[in-house]
Design an enzyme around this catalytic site. Structure first.
Site, PDB file in Angstrom:
ATOM      1  N   TYR A 101       0.839  -1.292   0.023  1.00  0.00           N
ATOM      2  CA  TYR A 101      -0.094   0.021   0.019  1.00  0.00           C
ATOM      3  C   TYR A 101       1.019   1.331  -0.183  1.00  0.00           C
ATOM      4  CZ  TYR A 101      -4.750  -2.136   0.730  1.00  0.00           C
ATOM      5  OH  TYR A 101      -5.769  -2.923   0.385  1.00  0.00           O
TER       6      TYR A 101
ATOM      7  N   GLU B 112       2.632  -6.031  -7.894  1.00  0.00           N
ATOM      8  CA  GLU B 112       1.917  -6.716  -6.841  1.00  0.00           C
ATOM      9  C   GLU B 112       1.899  -8.186  -7.009  1.00  0.00           C
ATOM     10  OE1 GLU B 112      -1.559  -3.216  -5.979  1.00  0.00           O
ATOM     11  OE2 GLU B 112      -2.080  -4.961  -6.931  1.00  0.00           O
TER      12      GLU B 112
ATOM     13  N   ASN C 184     -13.930  -3.626   1.628  1.00  0.00           N
ATOM     14  CA  ASN C 184     -14.738  -3.943   0.397  1.00  0.00           C
ATOM     15  C   ASN C 184     -14.467  -5.177  -0.152  1.00  0.00           C
ATOM     16  OD1 ASN C 184     -12.132  -2.848  -0.293  1.00  0.00           O
ATOM     17  ND2 ASN C 184     -12.760  -1.093  -1.398  1.00  0.00           N
TER      18      ASN C 184
ATOM     19  N   HIS D  21      -9.616  -6.744  -3.387  1.00  0.00           N
ATOM     20  CA  HIS D  21      -8.722  -5.874  -4.086  1.00  0.00           C
ATOM     21  C   HIS D  21      -8.321  -6.269  -5.471  1.00  0.00           C
ATOM     22  CE1 HIS D  21      -4.760  -3.683  -4.770  1.00  0.00           C
ATOM     23  NE2 HIS D  21      -4.451  -4.700  -5.397  1.00  0.00           N
TER      24      HIS D  21
HETATM   25  N1  UDP Z   1     -10.236   3.100   0.678  1.00  0.00           N
HETATM   26  C1  UDP Z   1     -10.615   3.745   1.884  1.00  0.00           C
HETATM   27  N2  UDP Z   1     -11.251   4.891   1.815  1.00  0.00           N
HETATM   28  C2  UDP Z   1     -11.256   5.515   0.643  1.00  0.00           C
HETATM   29  C3  UDP Z   1     -10.715   5.219  -0.410  1.00  0.00           C
HETATM   30  C4  UDP Z   1     -10.240   3.756  -0.305  1.00  0.00           C
HETATM   31  O1  UDP Z   1     -10.828   2.943   2.961  1.00  0.00           O
HETATM   32  O2  UDP Z   1     -11.803   6.812   0.623  1.00  0.00           O
HETATM   33  C5  UDP Z   1      -9.645   1.731   0.968  1.00  0.00           C
HETATM   34  C6  UDP Z   1     -10.342   0.848   0.182  1.00  0.00           C
HETATM   35  O3  UDP Z   1     -10.400  -0.410   1.112  1.00  0.00           O
HETATM   36  C7  UDP Z   1      -9.763   0.627  -1.180  1.00  0.00           C
HETATM   37  C8  UDP Z   1      -8.260   0.863  -0.715  1.00  0.00           C
HETATM   38  O4  UDP Z   1      -8.316   1.856   0.164  1.00  0.00           O
HETATM   39  O5  UDP Z   1      -9.973  -0.823  -1.499  1.00  0.00           O
HETATM   40  C9  UDP Z   1      -7.371   1.342  -2.006  1.00  0.00           C
HETATM   41  O6  UDP Z   1      -8.050   2.501  -2.559  1.00  0.00           O
HETATM   42  P1  UDP Z   1      -8.157   2.608  -4.114  1.00  0.00           P
HETATM   43  O7  UDP Z   1      -8.492   4.039  -4.506  1.00  0.00           O
HETATM   44  O8  UDP Z   1      -6.697   2.172  -4.813  1.00  0.00           O
HETATM   45  O9  UDP Z   1      -9.392   1.744  -4.532  1.00  0.00           O
HETATM   46  P2  UDP Z   1      -9.554   0.191  -5.247  1.00  0.00           P
HETATM   47  O10 UDP Z   1      -8.456   0.212  -6.307  1.00  0.00           O
HETATM   48  O11 UDP Z   1      -9.453  -0.840  -4.183  1.00  0.00           O
HETATM   49  O12 UDP Z   1     -10.668   0.199  -6.121  1.00  0.00           O
HETATM   50 MG    MG Z   2      -6.358   0.540  -6.158  1.00  0.00          MG
END
Ligand code: UDP
Ligand code: MG
Length: 136
Positions: free
Chosen positions: A50, A127, A113, A116
């Site tokens: 991350y 990754e 959610n 990933h």
């Molecule tokens: N996340 C969060 N709050 C936010 C946006 C993202 O907790 O406002 C978390 C969520 O678990 C997400 C992860 O951070 O899956 C990574 O964010 P990203 O924007 O990369 O979303 P993704 O690629 O997982 O859709």
């Molecule tokens: Mg992402």
């Protein structure tokens, strides 16, 4: 083009007993599972994984959550796998995720959610190597 992407079934979905349903869906959608392991991500590994989110306000919460319990790490292969896996997952926020997506069906919140997926960029090879050095 046949591609590989990286996926996780996150701690919320594993704890809720959704592993089987999600794996089943992945196979129904035509992905080949080239790597799969149940593991608990360490804090140092989560910080590398991350690292791109380090400046974001939810970073600490994110690292704590992803290390909070077992996950299923997945290396997935398909024609256009990176986009196909993101399409199957749905929007980051389950409130905005389309009907039929994994996050619509299984996610609890924007943070917890369910899954990933690598972003459509250079994150997939990064990754994959991080979690599956033996097959990549
Ligand atoms: N996340 C969060 N709050 C936010 C946006 C993202 O907790 O406002 C978390 C969520 O678990 C997400 C992860 O951070 O899956 C990574 O964010 P990203 O924007 O990369 O979303 P993704 O690629 O997982 O859709
Ligand atoms: Mg992402």
């Amino acid at each position: 083009m046949i591609e590989r992407t990286f996926g996780l079934i996150k701690p919320d979905a594993v704890a809720a007993g959704h592993t089987g349903a999600i794996i089943s869906r992945i196979e129904k959608e035509g992905f080949k599972i080239v790597g799969m392991k149940k593991m608990t991500i360490s804090r140092p590994q989560a910080e590398v994984f991350y690292g791109v989110h380090k400046a974001r306000p939810f970073y600490e919460e994110l690292v704590t959550f992803i290390t909070s319990g077992p996950v299923i790490a997945l290396a997935l292969e398909k024609d256009g796998a990176i986009k196909a896996w993101r399409d199957l997952m749905g929007a980051t926020n389950p409130a905005q995720a389309a009907e039929g997506t994994l996050r619509k069906q299984f996610a609890i919140s924007i943070g917890q959610n369910a899954t990933h997926g690598s972003d459509p960029a250079e994150t997939a090879p990064f990754e994959l190597v991080l979690f599956f050095p033996e097959i990549m």
